[in-house]
Structure formats: structure tokens, C-alpha cells
Design an enzyme around this catalytic site. Structure first.
Site, PDB file in Angstrom:
ATOM      1  N   PRO A  71      -4.321  11.753   8.500  1.00  0.00           N
ATOM      2  CA  PRO A  71      -3.124  11.483   7.698  1.00  0.00           C
ATOM      3  C   PRO A  71      -1.801  11.731   8.430  1.00  0.00           C
ATOM      4  O   PRO A  71      -0.862  10.964   8.271  1.00  0.00           O
ATOM      5  CB  PRO A  71      -3.268  12.433   6.505  1.00  0.00           C
ATOM      6  CG  PRO A  71      -4.614  13.027   6.580  1.00  0.00           C
ATOM      7  CD  PRO A  71      -5.243  12.707   7.880  1.00  0.00           C
ATOM      8  N   LYS A 110      -9.592   0.137   7.617  1.00  0.00           N
ATOM      9  CA  LYS A 110      -9.178  -1.266   7.730  1.00  0.00           C
ATOM     10  C   LYS A 110      -8.163  -1.507   8.853  1.00  0.00           C
ATOM     11  O   LYS A 110      -7.689  -2.623   9.019  1.00  0.00           O
ATOM     12  CB  LYS A 110      -8.595  -1.757   6.406  1.00  0.00           C
ATOM     13  CG  LYS A 110      -9.621  -1.786   5.267  1.00  0.00           C
ATOM     14  CD  LYS A 110      -9.309  -2.854   4.211  1.00  0.00           C
ATOM     15  CE  LYS A 110      -8.239  -2.466   3.259  1.00  0.00           C
ATOM     16  NZ  LYS A 110      -8.015  -3.489   2.196  1.00  0.00           N
ATOM     17  N   GLU A 163      -1.024  -2.535  12.907  1.00  0.00           N
ATOM     18  CA  GLU A 163      -0.268  -3.770  12.670  1.00  0.00           C
ATOM     19  C   GLU A 163       0.271  -3.834  11.241  1.00  0.00           C
ATOM     20  O   GLU A 163       1.424  -4.170  11.026  1.00  0.00           O
ATOM     21  CB  GLU A 163      -1.138  -5.015  12.916  1.00  0.00           C
ATOM     22  CG  GLU A 163      -2.136  -4.936  14.047  1.00  0.00           C
ATOM     23  CD  GLU A 163      -1.544  -4.607  15.384  1.00  0.00           C
ATOM     24  OE1 GLU A 163      -0.513  -5.189  15.741  1.00  0.00           O
ATOM     25  OE2 GLU A 163      -2.124  -3.753  16.087  1.00  0.00           O
TER      26      GLU A 163
END
Ligand code: FES
Ligand code: FES
Lengths: 734, 176
Positions: free
Chosen positions: A628, A697, A701
Site C-alpha cells: 500500500p 491488475k 499505467e
């Protein structure tokens, strides 16, 4: 899901390489101490196209310390085999630049010679003394004036009919400037030959790509080239290809029979490595009166070089982000006398999203709809480009969490309605999407009898924190503490991994690491349950977990033993496994993407046109978050990058001779600390079980997509001015 | 071996009439508490002296033109861009680089704060940011986040860690 307790994954840990980085001990490409290394400096072409007629190297060679000047007149011929042999290069289709192999100049700044000297000062001075004469031709460097290649097309439904019949129609043209990665570490290579074998320390996001490119250029077996790259000082895509200077360094080392260090100057980054191409993009949109999209027609032209055809993923967002029955896309590359572009953070998607998301904002305004409501009305049930269901798509949740946290309700839909002194204040938002890419990867895992582990992969860490996040995955899967796992990367001798780009490292490499560590843990468990002397003898292997290096019964932690005890009693120095990951082959069952909603508040000086971002928020549906703290940094960093794209970054070319006039950090502006206010990132809790064993995932980007349009939309809300070009400059607003 | 011999290499046989050897100077300076005397090519910047001759590669070269701050070091307590500083001007100077900031194994509080705040990603701008931050704190430009932002704006971080850099500087200044 792993049976193991997750102690490290998901915990807000600090970087395992933090200490090295804050003490200056992390070694970047040019900093490896290679005995006897001499310095190479490249001489750049000063014309935009033409031929070299003569090269006078006398003055350079007369400099004390200068060892050699290499140009096409004396360079050895290099085989430059096709790199397709291994399918392991990122060279686009075409004929790649072959250094010093002929007299042709294809773009301004192309390497025409290299000076090698015993000192950096002598090499630099020597390079300035090389006199090159040319037969110059006028270069073609203007995207809007040159002839385009044959287009790539996509169509579904009938976009022209859809547009004709639509109640609401818009026909909009956008232009996006070229962007340069400008990572803080300049590209650099140190090359050393030992007989016919070559070792290279390089700034690269893919040691294997660089390895195969060098091997192909020199006609060497791949294994005779070793590429080492433990730290990368930022990349954003510029390190995804073995560039000409890498070959030059190796060539210079071969000719001088000395190790050679070659560092590109800041200026040379602009033409020695690639860039995000400029685009001209026409978008026609048709919708009904309620904002339901009927058709979109995209016509886009993008820069490429005269010698290679670079394309990127600029089409998918237009095909799948919103429910649109009729879509038509025409994507043309335009060959110019420039060097070849390359992917830059959020490649293609960032460009398309700026256009689509700006247009959606424009449509919302036209229909007097809230921009979020408009997007909700066009939320598709499935991926309309493939007919597949989404593995996970929580864009609606991104909108609602974002709207709540950002205070979207305070936005006045009427532009130019909020003012504080000289400043016009506005809010904007945009959606973002990026492909969840995965590629085959491998990892070697070794658990030693002392209870520590070593994990090796050829991957890279250009900043996102691969070292840390992979250590987290390994630690939990092996049941070890972070401290007892030594994760190594950046060496072509390590097991192969895909390029460190396209947000696929965590999913691909991470899954391979997970697999390798799971195998080793299971080996240990098997050893224990079959060992009469183990307290775990005869127990069902599925009932055993490992924590802190100790195997024990899940339901009775007192019954167990340490890895050390188990291995030493069994006379095992280590346990070892090769972990691997490959995405399922054949037709995919799902459509895999990561999403975001990005919000921006800007202040625009009413008289000067100056735009200041005041605050931003990104909300991400990116699957499981391994790390995180690092994920937060990555998102915030991408917002900074997006502020650059939106407001500052712009390559200026003198079209008379093809020279980039602002090839430096004083004139090519990137955001500085004073440009960056309050930035916040929220990751939705969750995972994508279909995507990969880790449920991630990809992050790098998606966090960038949507930043520039959110800012542009906020500028509209502040001023009522719709700027359809990037960057949005004060001049454009006046 | 370190700094001597900077101009020792001579032109090879195929060179024409050899040019004059580059002028050199002898300079005595203190780097991270160690006094060193060197003979340097007059063109050598402090940054190249550190990186290429002293093996102190913690100071980074981002632009070599004063535009990025990656090369920031302290000279006599002041933060400077070492890429723009010629070594020959440094007779008697005291230079502190990132390598000289920690006290043995104990990190400088700002180094520690950078780790705690995760104020870096790739780490390439980080030594310059930290040296600049030390200067910023010493100069007292830490009255507000805005003041820190202005005062730290000579140091580019392309990874975009500014928000956290400001927090790290604030945290350290607050502790003083
Ligand atoms: S390297 Fe000195 S300011 Fe950039
Ligand atoms: S941490 Fe990468 S440039 Fe600052």
C-alpha cells in the site's frame, strides 16, 4: 488463494532498498566500478537528414587522452542480425538504426561518431572538436504536413450512420504534444569484453531485451552477453529497448580493447532514446438526448520515424470504455525524420483517454448532465470489443467513492462561476482504463539451511518498488520475515521475465515468485510429514502453515519446528525450485482491465491564463494491492507526471533542420515541487481472481490515465474555455 | 590513483601534432571530513571529481547544467549544484555529500524521514533532495509546506515524490 498467513502482503512496509537509496549506495548504470574504464562521448548529427561527406578527426585525436574516434569511416561492420530470432526485442517493424554502418543521417542528433578518451573531460572536449561535413536535405518533421502510412482500422456497427442519425453530434479535433520520459537518471552503459564475451551494465527496463539486441547486433550467441542492471533511476518506458548508444558502448570497448563507459547527456536523451509520439486526433461523437452514446469515429495520426513503424495501444479505450454500438477507428502512423518513439507511461491509453474523456465532459456540458452521470449512463455490461465479461470492473464504485471524498457536490456545473480574487476555480473529473497485461515469467527460489531464502529473477525496479513488493510475496509464501528473504533482480543470468513495463511486473513476475516459493514451502512440508523425527510426522500437509520460518499445525501452533531444524536433520543444505507463470493460452474468457476515476481542482489566473492544480484525487480499481505505501507513491507520482503532460510538457522542433530546441530541463518543463499541491490516492479493496494467482491488475499505467483530462475538464469548469490541445498553456487560455 | 593522472593519457600515434596538455591545478579540500589533495584537470566539476575520481557516486548527474538539483551537495554548509562548481575554485572548502551525512550506521534524521515517508521511488534524485532538504532546514525555509515547496523546487523528482518529500522535510524540521 494462498493457505499461508499474509503478514507482509498488504502491510504498509517501507522499501527494502530504502537505506541504500538514502545513503547514495544504490548503484545505477554509470556507477559500477569497472577497472580501467575509459570514457566515450557521442558526436550528434547537426542536420535533420542527408549524408555525411567528410569527418575530420585530427583535432580531436590530437587531444591528450583521446584514444580513438570511431565513425562509419572506420567502424567494423556489424552483422545486425534480425532480433526476431528470439522474439525478445522491442524493436518495432522496420530497419533499425545501425550505428556507424553508413553515411546516411536519418534525424537530427543521430550518432555520427564517438570519441573515446582516458578522461571524461578529454572525451567531451574531443567530441566538440570532431568536424563533420554534410550534404544536407530538408527534413520532414511536421506531423500535420507529412504523408501518412496506410491506416490500421477497426469498426463495429455503422459509425457513419450512427452519427448521421444521432440527436446530438460533436466533431472535435485534438492535438497532443510529444512527451519525453526524462527520467532523472540519464541512459548510460558500461561495456567490458573478456575475449568474445561481453558484460554490460546498462540502464534498462529489460535486461533480456538489451541482451538479445546486443547479441543480434554483434552476431553473438545470446549467452555470450550478460546485462546487469540492479537499479534504474526512473524509466517510464525509455528503458524498454536496447538503444543505439548501448551498441556504441560495446563497439567502442571492442575497438579500444578497454572497458568503456558511455553516459548520454540530458540533451542526448531527447534523440538517443524514444518518446511519447505527438498525435493529431479527430473524434466525432453521436448520442441521444439522454447522453447515451450511439457512435464514435476516431481518426488519429501519430509520429513515427522514417525507418521504423512504432504503434501503441491507442485504440482499446475507444472500443471498450463506454457502451457504444457503432465505433470506427482509423489509426495512421506518419513517418518523419525523427528518431523512433517508444512507449511512455500509460502508452496509447493516456492519449486516447485525454480525447475521449475531454469529449465526454463536453457532451455532458452540452446535455446539461453531470459528467459522472453521463458516464454511468454509458457503463457497458460487457466488453463490447470482444463480447467477453469483465473479470472485474468497479468503475461505478470509483465514481461514487471519488465524488464523495473529493466533494464533487460542491462543483458548480456552470463554468466560470467560482472566483477567488484573480483566480477562477474549477473542478473536473475523468475515467481511466488500462490493460491488465501478463506475460510468462520465471523465478528461482532457494531456501537455505540457515532459514534464509534467495529469490532471483531477471526483472527490474525502475522505482515502483519491485524489490520490496516481490519480497513481500516471497516472505508470505515461504512463511519467512521480510529480513530473511533476499530478492535479487536485474541480471540476465537470472530466470527470464518480461519487460518491466506495461504494468505487468507484479502480475507476471510476482506470480512466478509465488509459484516458486509455494513449491519450496511444500517441499519442506513434505519433508516434515514424512520424517519420523519431525513433530509434524504423519500430519496432513494441508494442515501445516509456515510462519516466521517455523512450520506448524494451523490449529496448534505449538506443534512444529523451524526450517533450520528440519533441513539440518535431513542433511539438506537447501531446498530449491524454479517458479513459473504463464497467462492462460488460447481464447481468454474475460476482459481484463484496471480502472480509475480521477478528480482535479484547478485555479486559473483570469488575466494571465496561468493554471495551478490545487488538489487531485485518484480512486483505483486495480485489484489486490501488495504494497500500500508504495502503491500510494506510485499513484501520486503519476499524478505529477500527468500534471506535466497536461500543463507543461512539449517538445519544440525547429522544422527547418529538425533540431529539438528545448532538449534540456530548463526549457522542456517538468513539474517541480512548487507545482504540486495536495494529491491523494484511494485503492478500492479487492482482488481479481481471474487475472493472475496474486489477484493484481497492475498499477503503473492506470494511475497515469485520466490525470490530464481531469485537469483539462477542471480548466473548462473554471474558465469556460475548452482547450483541445496538450499541454494547456497560458497562451492557449488567453 | 584517485585524482592524479587525470591528464596522464597521451594521444595515440595516429594523432596529428599533439595539442597542449590540458591545464591542471592542485587543490586541497575536505570531503566528508577527510582532507584530500588532488591534481585535477581545470575543467573538472566538483560533481565529476566526486563521481569519477573519488568513487563517491551518491551525488547524481541528472542534467549537468544546474537545472535538476540531482548533484546537490553542501559546500561550506551551503547547498550548491556540484555540476556547476569547478573543483579548482574549492581550495580549502569543506564538502559534504550524501555519503557523509549519516553518523556511522545512524542515519541523518532526514534520511530516516525519507524512508518513513516513502519520499522516493527510483531513488536517483534522492541524494540531491536530501542534501537540499538539509540546506533548506538549515536556512529555516520550513515555516510552511508552501515555503518548503518553493525552497525545494530546484530539485526535480521525475517519479513525482514531492508531496512526501515535503512531509519528510517537515517531519525533520519539526524535530529540531
Ligand atoms: S546535475 Fe547538477 S543540477 Fe542537474
Ligand atoms: S525518486 Fe525517482 S526521480 Fe525522484
Amino acid at each position: 488463494m494462498s493457505p499461508q498467513p499474509q503478514a507482509a502482503v498488504g502491510a504498509p512496509l517501507s522499501r527494502v532498498d530504502g537505506r541504500l537509496k538514502v545513503t547514495g549506495k544504490a548503484k545505477y548504470a554509470a556507477e559500477h566500478n569497472v577497472d580501467g574504464a575509459v570514457h566515450a562521448v557521442i558526436v550528434d548529427a547537426t542536420i535533420g537528414r542527408g549524408r555525411i561527406t567528410s569527418i575530420d578527426t585530427r583535432a580531436a585525436l590530437a587531444q591528450p587522452g583521446v584514444l580513438r574516434v570511431i565513425s562509419h569511416r572506420n567502424a567494423p561492420k556489424l552483422p545486425y542480425r534480425d532480433n526476431a530470432m528470439s522474439n525478445k526485442s522491442n524493436n518495432p517493424p522496420g530497419r533499425r538504426l545501425r550505428v556507424f554502418q553508413d553515411d546516411r543521417v536519418l534525424f537530427h542528433g543521430q550518432p555520427v561518431a564517438v570519441v573515446i578518451a582516458t578522461t571524461l573531460e578529454a572525451a567531451q572536449h574531443g567530441a566538440s572538436l570532431v568536424k563533420v561535413h554534410y550534404d544536407a536535405a530538408p527534413p520532414s518533421t511536421e506531423l500535420t504536413k507529412a504523408k501518412a502510412d496506410k491506416p490500421t482500422k477497426y469498426a463495429r456497427g455503422d459509425a457513419e450512420a450512427g452519427l448521421r442519425n444521432a440527436a446530438v453530434r460533436m466533431d472535435l479535433t485534438y492535438s497532443m504534444a510529444r512527451n519525453h520520459h526524462n527520467a532523472m537518471e540519464p541512459h548510460a552503459t558500461i561495456a567490458r569484453w573478456t575475449g568474445d564475451k561481453l558484460t554490460v551494465w546498462d540502464k534498462t527496463q529489460w535486461v533480456l531485451g538489451t541482451q538479445t539486441e546486443i547479441a543480434a547486433a554483434f552476431g553473438l550467441p545470446q549467452d555470450d552477453v550478460r546485462v546487469i542492471s540492479p537499479f534504474v533511476g526512473g524509466g517510464f518506458g525509455s528503458g524498454l529497448r536496447g538503444w543505439p548508444h548501448v551498441i556504441i558502448a560495446a563497439l567502442a570497448a571492442r575497438v579500444t580493447k578497454r572497458p568503456v563507459k558511455l553516459v548520454l547527456s540530458r540533451k542526448q536523451q531527447y534523440f538517443g532514446t524514444g518518446f511519447r509520439p505527438a498525435y493529431e486526433y479527430r473524434l466525432r461523437v453521436g448520442s441521444d438526448r439522454h447522453g447515451r452514446l450511439a457512435a464514435m469515429a476516431h481518426e488519429l495520426d501519430a509520429e513515427t520515424s522514417s525507418y521504423e513503424t512504432f504503434t501503441e495501444g491507442v485504440l482499446p479505450p475507444g472500443q471498450m470504455l463506454y457502451s457504444t454500438p457503432n465505433v470506427q477507428q482509423t489509426y495512421r502512423t506518419v513517418p518523419l525524420d525523427v528518431n523512433t518513439p517508444i512507449w511512455m507511461r500509460g502508452p496509447g491509453f493516456a492519449t486516447a483517454s485525454f480525447v475521449i474523456e475531454s469529449a465526454m465532459d463536453e457532451l455532458a456540458h452540452k446535455l446539461d448532465l453531470d459528467p459522472i452521470e453521463l458516464r454511468r449512463r454509458n457503463e457497458p455490461d460487457e466488453d463490447q470489443s470482444s463480447g467477453r465479461p469483465f473479470s472485474t470492473r468497479r468503475l461505478r464504485e470509483c465514481y461514487s467513492v471519488g465524488a464523495r471524498e473529493f466533494g464533487w457536490h460542491r462543483r458548480n456545473a456552470k463554468p466560470r462561476s467560482r472566483r477567488e480574487g484573480d483566480w477562477l476555480i474549477g473542478m473536473g473529473m475523468a475515467a481511466g482504463v488500462y490493460d491488465t497485461a501478463r506475460m510468462p515469467a520465471q523465478a528461482r527460489v532457494r531456501l537455505d539451511a540457515d532459514g534464509t531464502a534467495v529469490v532471483e529473477t531477471a526483472s527490474s525496479d525502475m522505482g515502483p518498488g519491485t524489490y520490496t513488493s516481490q519480497t513481500q510475496v516471497a516472505a508470505d509464501a515461504l512463511g519467512l520475515t521480510m529480513r530473511t528473504v533476499d530478492f535479487r533482480l536485474g541480471d540476465s543470468l537470472f530466470p527470464p521475465t518480461p519487460p518491466h513495463g506495461g504494468s505487468m511486473t507484479m502480475a507476471s513476475v510476482g506470480s512466478a515468485v509465488l509459484d516458486g516459493c509455494n513449491q519450496v514451502r511444500r517441499q519442506a512440508i513434505k519433508l516434515a510429514v514424512e520424517d519420523k523425527e519431525s513433530p509434524l510426522y504423519g500430519v496432513d500437509a494441508n494442515d501445516i502453515v509456515v510462519r516466521g520460518g517455523r512450520l506448524h499445525l494451523k490449529n496448534n501452533p505449538t506443534r512444529g519446528e523451524k526450517y533450520q531444524q528440519l533441513l539440518s536433520r535431513n542433511n539438506r543444505t537447501h531446498l530449491e525450485a524454479q517458479g513459473s507463470f504463464a497467462p492462460p493460452s488460447g481464447t481468454q474468457r474475460y476482459s481484463f482491465y484496471a480502472y480509475n476515476a480521477t478528480f482535479a481542482e484547478v485555479a486559473v489566473d483570469a488575466t494571465l491564463g496561468l493554471v495551478r492544480v490545487r488538489r487531485m484525487l485518484g480512486v483505483y480499481d486495480a485489484g489486490r494491492i501488495i504494497s500500500p505505501t508504495l502503491a500510494d507513491s506510485q499513484a501520486i507520482g503519476a499524478m505529477v507526471g500527468g500534471i506535466g503532460t497536461a500543463l507543461l510538457e512539449h517538445t519544440v522542433t525547429d522544422h527547418r533542420d529538425g533540431r529539438i530546441v528545448n532538449a534540456n530541463l530548463a526549457d522542456y518543463l517538468v513539474p517541480v515541487n512548487a507545482d504540486v499541491p495536495d494529491l491523494k490516492a484511494i485503492y478500492l479493496d479487492g482482488e481479481d481472481r481471474e487475472a493472475d494467482p496474486l489477484g493484481v491488475k497492475g498499477l503503473g499505467e492506470v494511475v497515469m490515465i485520466g490525470v490530464a483530462p481531469a485537469i483539462a475538464n477542471a480548466v473548462f469548469n473554471a474558465t469556460g474555455r475548452r482547450i483541445r490541445q496538450l499541454p494547456i498553456t497560458a497562451e492557449a487560455l488567453l | 590513483m584517485i585524482a592524479g593522472g587525470v591528464t596522464a593519457g597521451s594521444a595515440l600515434g595516429d594523432a596529428q601534432a599533439a595539442a597542449e596538455p590540458a591545464p591542471t591545478s592542485r587543490v586541497a579540500l575536505t570531503v566528508n571530513g577527510t582532507r584530500r589533495t588532488v591534481t585535477v584537470d581545470n575543467r573538472t566539476s566538483l560533481l565529476d571529481l566526486l563521481r569519477e575520481h573519488f568513487g563517491l557516486t551518491g551525488s547524481k548527474k541528472g542534467c549537468n547544467a544546474g537545472a535538476c538539483g540531482a548533484c546537490t551537495v553542501l559546500v561550506d554548509g551551503q547547498r550548491v549544484n556540484s555540476c556547476l562548481t569547478l573543483t579548482v575554485r574549492l581550495e580549502g572548502a569543506e564538502v559534504t555529500t550524501i555519503e557523509g551525512l549519516a553518523d556511522g550506521d545512524e542515519l541523518h534524521p532526514l534520511q530516516q524521514a525519507f524512508i518513513e515517508q516513502d519520499a522516493f521511488q527510483c531513488g536517483y534524485c534522492t541524494p540531491g533532495q536530501i542534501m537540499s532538504g538539509v540546506g533548506c532546514i538549515k536556512e529555516g525555509h520550513t515555516g510552511s509546506p508552501e515555503e518548503i515547496r518553493e525552497s525545494m523546487s530546484g530539485n526535480i523528482c521525475r517519479c513525482g515524490c514531492y508531496v512526501k518529500i515535503v512531509r519528510a522535510v517537515e517531519q525533520t524540521a519539526g524535530r529540531k
